[in-house]
Every structure is written in structure tokens, then in C-alpha cells.
Design a protein around this motif. Sequence first.
Motif, PDB file in Angstrom:
ATOM      1  N   GLN A  59       0.857  -1.291   0.058  1.00 12.27           N
ATOM      2  CA  GLN A  59      -0.108   0.169  -0.073  1.00 12.27           C
ATOM      3  C   GLN A  59       0.765   1.401  -0.018  1.00 12.27           C
ATOM      4  O   GLN A  59       0.234   2.310  -0.457  1.00 12.27           O
ATOM      5  CB  GLN A  59      -0.932  -0.022   1.148  1.00 12.27           C
ATOM      6  N   SER A  60       2.202   1.239   0.410  1.00  8.72           N
ATOM      7  CA  SER A  60       2.898   2.428   0.394  1.00  8.72           C
ATOM      8  C   SER A  60       4.429   1.943   0.173  1.00  8.72           C
ATOM      9  O   SER A  60       4.759   0.874   0.670  1.00  8.72           O
ATOM     10  CB  SER A  60       2.750   3.055   1.857  1.00  8.72           C
ATOM     11  N   ALA A  61       5.100   2.727  -0.528  1.00  9.01           N
ATOM     12  CA  ALA A  61       6.476   2.551  -0.977  1.00  9.01           C
ATOM     13  C   ALA A  61       7.089   3.943  -1.165  1.00  9.01           C
ATOM     14  O   ALA A  61       6.692   4.903  -1.812  1.00  9.01           O
ATOM     15  CB  ALA A  61       6.542   1.575  -2.279  1.00  9.01           C
ATOM     16  N   ALA A  62       8.386   3.802  -0.981  1.00 10.57           N
ATOM     17  CA  ALA A  62       9.335   5.178  -1.449  1.00 10.57           C
ATOM     18  C   ALA A  62      10.265   4.379  -2.507  1.00 10.57           C
ATOM     19  O   ALA A  62      10.988   3.312  -2.216  1.00 10.57           O
ATOM     20  CB  ALA A  62      10.223   5.833  -0.324  1.00 10.57           C
ATOM     21  N   ILE A  63      10.190   4.856  -3.657  1.00 13.25           N
ATOM     22  CA  ILE A  63      11.025   4.450  -4.850  1.00 13.25           C
ATOM     23  C   ILE A  63      12.298   5.680  -4.939  1.00 13.25           C
ATOM     24  O   ILE A  63      12.011   6.687  -5.277  1.00 13.25           O
ATOM     25  CB  ILE A  63      10.335   4.134  -5.929  1.00 13.25           C
ATOM     26  N   LEU A  64      13.460   5.035  -4.762  1.00 17.33           N
ATOM     27  CA  LEU A  64      14.538   5.827  -5.216  1.00 17.33           C
ATOM     28  C   LEU A  64      15.484   5.371  -6.131  1.00 17.33           C
ATOM     29  O   LEU A  64      15.883   4.282  -5.958  1.00 17.33           O
ATOM     30  CB  LEU A  64      15.566   6.055  -3.708  1.00 17.33           C
ATOM     31  N   THR A  65      15.745   6.094  -7.066  1.00 13.07           N
ATOM     32  CA  THR A  65      16.440   5.873  -8.384  1.00 13.07           C
ATOM     33  C   THR A  65      17.782   6.523  -8.333  1.00 13.07           C
ATOM     34  O   THR A  65      17.821   7.828  -8.173  1.00 13.07           O
ATOM     35  CB  THR A  65      15.719   5.964  -9.459  1.00 13.07           C
ATOM     36  N   LEU A  66      18.906   5.898  -8.228  1.00 11.88           N
ATOM     37  CA  LEU A  66      20.138   6.322  -8.101  1.00 11.88           C
ATOM     38  C   LEU A  66      20.907   6.476  -9.809  1.00 11.88           C
ATOM     39  O   LEU A  66      21.187   5.494 -10.033  1.00 11.88           O
ATOM     40  CB  LEU A  66      20.998   5.383  -7.252  1.00 11.88           C
ATOM     41  N   GLY A  67      21.028   7.437  -9.912  1.00 13.22           N
ATOM     42  CA  GLY A  67      21.426   7.869 -11.132  1.00 13.22           C
ATOM     43  C   GLY A  67      22.482   8.957 -11.237  1.00 13.22           C
ATOM     44  O   GLY A  67      23.245   9.294 -10.276  1.00 13.22           O
ATOM     45  N   SER A  68      22.238  10.036 -11.876  1.00 11.80           N
ATOM     46  CA  SER A  68      23.135  11.307 -11.967  1.00 11.80           C
ATOM     47  C   SER A  68      22.688  12.194 -10.845  1.00 11.80           C
ATOM     48  O   SER A  68      23.425  12.710 -10.141  1.00 11.80           O
ATOM     49  CB  SER A  68      23.017  12.200 -13.497  1.00 11.80           C
ATOM     50  N   GLY A  69      21.098  11.791 -10.256  1.00 13.65           N
ATOM     51  CA  GLY A  69      20.641  12.475  -9.021  1.00 13.65           C
ATOM     52  C   GLY A  69      20.000  11.427  -8.648  1.00 13.65           C
ATOM     53  O   GLY A  69      20.441  10.192  -8.610  1.00 13.65           O
ATOM     54  N   ALA A  80      12.352   0.812  -2.103  1.00  8.28           N
ATOM     55  CA  ALA A  80      12.925   0.300  -3.070  1.00  8.28           C
ATOM     56  C   ALA A  80      13.788   1.099  -3.874  1.00  8.28           C
ATOM     57  O   ALA A  80      13.741   2.176  -4.184  1.00  8.28           O
ATOM     58  CB  ALA A  80      11.742  -0.011  -4.106  1.00  8.28           C
ATOM     59  N   ILE A  81      15.031   0.422  -4.048  1.00  6.52           N
ATOM     60  CA  ILE A  81      16.351   1.045  -4.901  1.00  6.52           C
ATOM     61  C   ILE A  81      16.504   0.597  -6.285  1.00  6.52           C
ATOM     62  O   ILE A  81      16.363  -0.448  -6.444  1.00  6.52           O
ATOM     63  CB  ILE A  81      17.635   0.872  -4.062  1.00  6.52           C
ATOM     64  N   GLY A  82      16.396   1.738  -7.092  1.00  6.49           N
ATOM     65  CA  GLY A  82      16.516   1.627  -8.515  1.00  6.49           C
ATOM     66  C   GLY A  82      17.629   2.404  -9.296  1.00  6.49           C
ATOM     67  O   GLY A  82      18.469   2.671  -8.395  1.00  6.49           O
ATOM     68  N   GLY A  83      17.759   2.305 -10.267  1.00  3.22           N
ATOM     69  CA  GLY A  83      18.994   2.658 -11.047  1.00  3.22           C
ATOM     70  C   GLY A  83      19.744   1.805 -11.482  1.00  3.22           C
ATOM     71  O   GLY A  83      19.681   0.770 -10.854  1.00  3.22           O
ATOM     72  N   GLY A  84      20.779   2.117 -12.295  1.00  2.00           N
ATOM     73  CA  GLY A  84      21.694   1.056 -12.629  1.00  2.00           C
ATOM     74  C   GLY A  84      22.630   0.179 -11.942  1.00  2.00           C
ATOM     75  O   GLY A  84      22.626  -0.895 -11.890  1.00  2.00           O
ATOM     76  N   ILE A  85      22.578   0.994 -10.706  1.00  2.00           N
ATOM     77  CA  ILE A  85      23.633   0.196  -9.571  1.00  2.00           C
ATOM     78  C   ILE A  85      22.963  -0.564  -8.691  1.00  2.00           C
ATOM     79  O   ILE A  85      23.575  -1.251  -8.035  1.00  2.00           O
ATOM     80  CB  ILE A  85      24.665   1.305  -8.777  1.00  2.00           C
ATOM     81  N   SER A  86      21.653  -0.614  -8.868  1.00  2.00           N
ATOM     82  CA  SER A  86      20.789  -1.403  -8.098  1.00  2.00           C
ATOM     83  C   SER A  86      21.059  -2.941  -8.507  1.00  2.00           C
ATOM     84  O   SER A  86      20.713  -3.784  -7.805  1.00  2.00           O
ATOM     85  CB  SER A  86      19.351  -1.074  -8.018  1.00  2.00           C
ATOM     86  N   ARG A 146      12.606  -4.186  -9.147  1.00  2.00           N
ATOM     87  CA  ARG A 146      12.590  -5.113 -10.203  1.00  2.00           C
ATOM     88  C   ARG A 146      13.027  -4.747 -11.359  1.00  2.00           C
ATOM     89  O   ARG A 146      13.779  -5.122 -12.316  1.00  2.00           O
ATOM     90  CB  ARG A 146      10.932  -5.858 -10.422  1.00  2.00           C
ATOM     91  N   PHE A 147      12.549  -3.367 -12.022  1.00  2.00           N
ATOM     92  CA  PHE A 147      13.113  -2.922 -13.281  1.00  2.00           C
ATOM     93  C   PHE A 147      14.267  -1.884 -13.043  1.00  2.00           C
ATOM     94  O   PHE A 147      14.341  -1.170 -12.111  1.00  2.00           O
ATOM     95  CB  PHE A 147      11.855  -2.063 -13.823  1.00  2.00           C
ATOM     96  N   GLN A 148      14.904  -1.995 -13.937  1.00  2.00           N
ATOM     97  CA  GLN A 148      16.337  -1.267 -13.829  1.00  2.00           C
ATOM     98  C   GLN A 148      16.408  -0.136 -15.220  1.00  2.00           C
ATOM     99  O   GLN A 148      15.647   0.866 -15.213  1.00  2.00           O
ATOM    100  CB  GLN A 148      17.460  -1.995 -13.909  1.00  2.00           C
ATOM    101  N   ASN A 149      17.013  -0.548 -16.190  1.00  2.00           N
ATOM    102  CA  ASN A 149      17.203   0.537 -17.435  1.00  2.00           C
ATOM    103  C   ASN A 149      15.606   0.657 -18.140  1.00  2.00           C
ATOM    104  O   ASN A 149      15.743   1.626 -18.689  1.00  2.00           O
ATOM    105  CB  ASN A 149      18.114  -0.149 -18.287  1.00  2.00           C
ATOM    106  N   ASP A 150      14.790  -0.379 -17.844  1.00  2.00           N
ATOM    107  CA  ASP A 150      13.685  -0.110 -18.785  1.00  2.00           C
ATOM    108  C   ASP A 150      12.342   0.304 -17.939  1.00  2.00           C
ATOM    109  O   ASP A 150      11.217   0.307 -18.198  1.00  2.00           O
ATOM    110  CB  ASP A 150      13.158  -1.447 -19.408  1.00  2.00           C
TER     111      ASP A 150
END
Length: 295
Positions: A121-131, A237-243, A276-280
Amino acid sequence: MYFVYDIGGTFIKFALMENNGAIKMKDKFPTTAKSADELVAQMVEKFKPFQQKVKGIAVSCPGVVDSEKGVIYHGGSLLFMHEKNLAEMLARECHVPVVIQNDAKSAALAELWLGVAKDVQSAAILTLGSGVGGGIIIDGKLQSGFHLMAGEVSYMETTFDTQKLRGNFFGRTGSAVELIKRIATEKNLINKKDGEHVFELINQGDEVASQIFDDYIFGLASQILNIQYLIDPEIVAIGGGISAQPIVVERLNSAVQAIKSANPFHAAQPKIVTCRFQNDANLYGALYNFFLQFN
């Protein structure tokens, strides 16, 4: 079929996708446009060969985005898109419905649709990239905020100089690109963007690389604790290429425990997982945003 774009500062990805998210075709071209008209012309050129198959267009893009109106503000790395209605511009040329969404929020929508946030029901999604991109999900819905800036964690300050009235922004201290560049510089790597080599050093326990990585991880963990206290999500949830590197989430979880051990008053217990998803991710999320707007 739907035509989906992911506009980035370096490349623009595009894909032909089915209702269930299956990608039938995917390609990319360099982000070279210097104006909104030039950008739209490039996008339309890629769309034309498939237009007879396409029911609609979905776009993920940088900047603060009014998804309902189709307007981009500030434009991130594409400043010329400020206050441009990209949805209208594309629809006028392509003659199909067009919806747009911020890139980090698109990544969050991908996880909400088919990823790790599907059954929470609740989540914080953080994508680690240039920012550091952010998406906040509450009651199973992506949050936009009154000013369309909910989840814009890059603007959060990690330190603040009360004399200069300036701070360090999380978008820089949490940048995966800056992490890799710093380690590559310290280790005299020829390619300062060589993330694969950098993580080889980290996984091998190289002293210099590991120290820089640990500093980065503890800074990220402290901000995750702040986010946990603020919205108390079920998962972060941690996303971005380095995940894709298992050591990232492993170290984040251990860093949170180390911080809590050193500061017993901490009560938060974030559950940190890998997206689950990274580059796409942005492609999937942009498509799901289309479905949300058109039921």
C-alpha cells in the motif's frame, strides 16, 4: 500497441509495447535537440513507421511534469522544455492520445504496476543515477503533491551552512554517477564512468574504493531513515543502474542497523529492497501512466 519514449539527458529510448508490458521493439537515439520543436520532430520521425499499429503514445521525461495537462516545467537537463506542452505537440503531429510523466515517477509506477510495489500500500522508490529520483506511493497510488513535486528527493539538503545559507543536496551526495566518478578518479581509471570496473574493486574489498563506497552508503542510509520517519512506507525500493549490484542493498540494510546501534533512540525500521526494473523502468511506468489516465 503503444509507442513509449523515455527521454534522458544522453539518449532517448523508444519502444513498441503491448498492453501487458511486453516490449516488441526497442531502440534509442542521442539526445541532441536544442529546442522543443527539434525534439518533437526527432520523436515523430521514430514514430511514423509504426503509426498504423499504435493506439497511443506514453512519455517519460525529466522535469516537473503536470501529467494531466501534459506540460513540463524546468525540464531537468532539457531546459528548453520549460512550460512546453509536450503532450499536445506530439498529439498534433501523431494523431493519437499522448500522456507524459516525470522520469522518476515513471520508475515508481513501473514498480507499482508489475514490480516490488505491486502488492504493498505504501512505498518510497529511489532511483540512483546522475541524481536521486523519487516516487512516493501511498494507499496504492502515486503521489504528485500540490506543486507536483512529491518525491523530488534530490532537492533535500543533507547539510546546511547557516552563514552562507547554502546546503549540500541529496541529488549530489546520493548520485551514483558521482560515486563512480570519485572512485574512478582516486584509482586513476581511464574511464571515469566505468561503473563495472568500480564495482569490481568494491566487491574485491579494495581499501580506497570500499571507503568511498561506505561513506556513500551511510549518507544514503541516513536519508532513507529520514524518509521512513516522514511517510513510514512498507518498503523503500532502490532502483537505477547500480541497483543491479547486490552489494548496494546489502550494505544499505547493514548501514541502517549500524546507525541504529550507534543511536539507540532510532525506532524506524525501513525494509530496503531492490527494484525489479532497472534500465527499462521508465518505459514500463510511462505506459502504466497511460493506462491510468485512460482507465
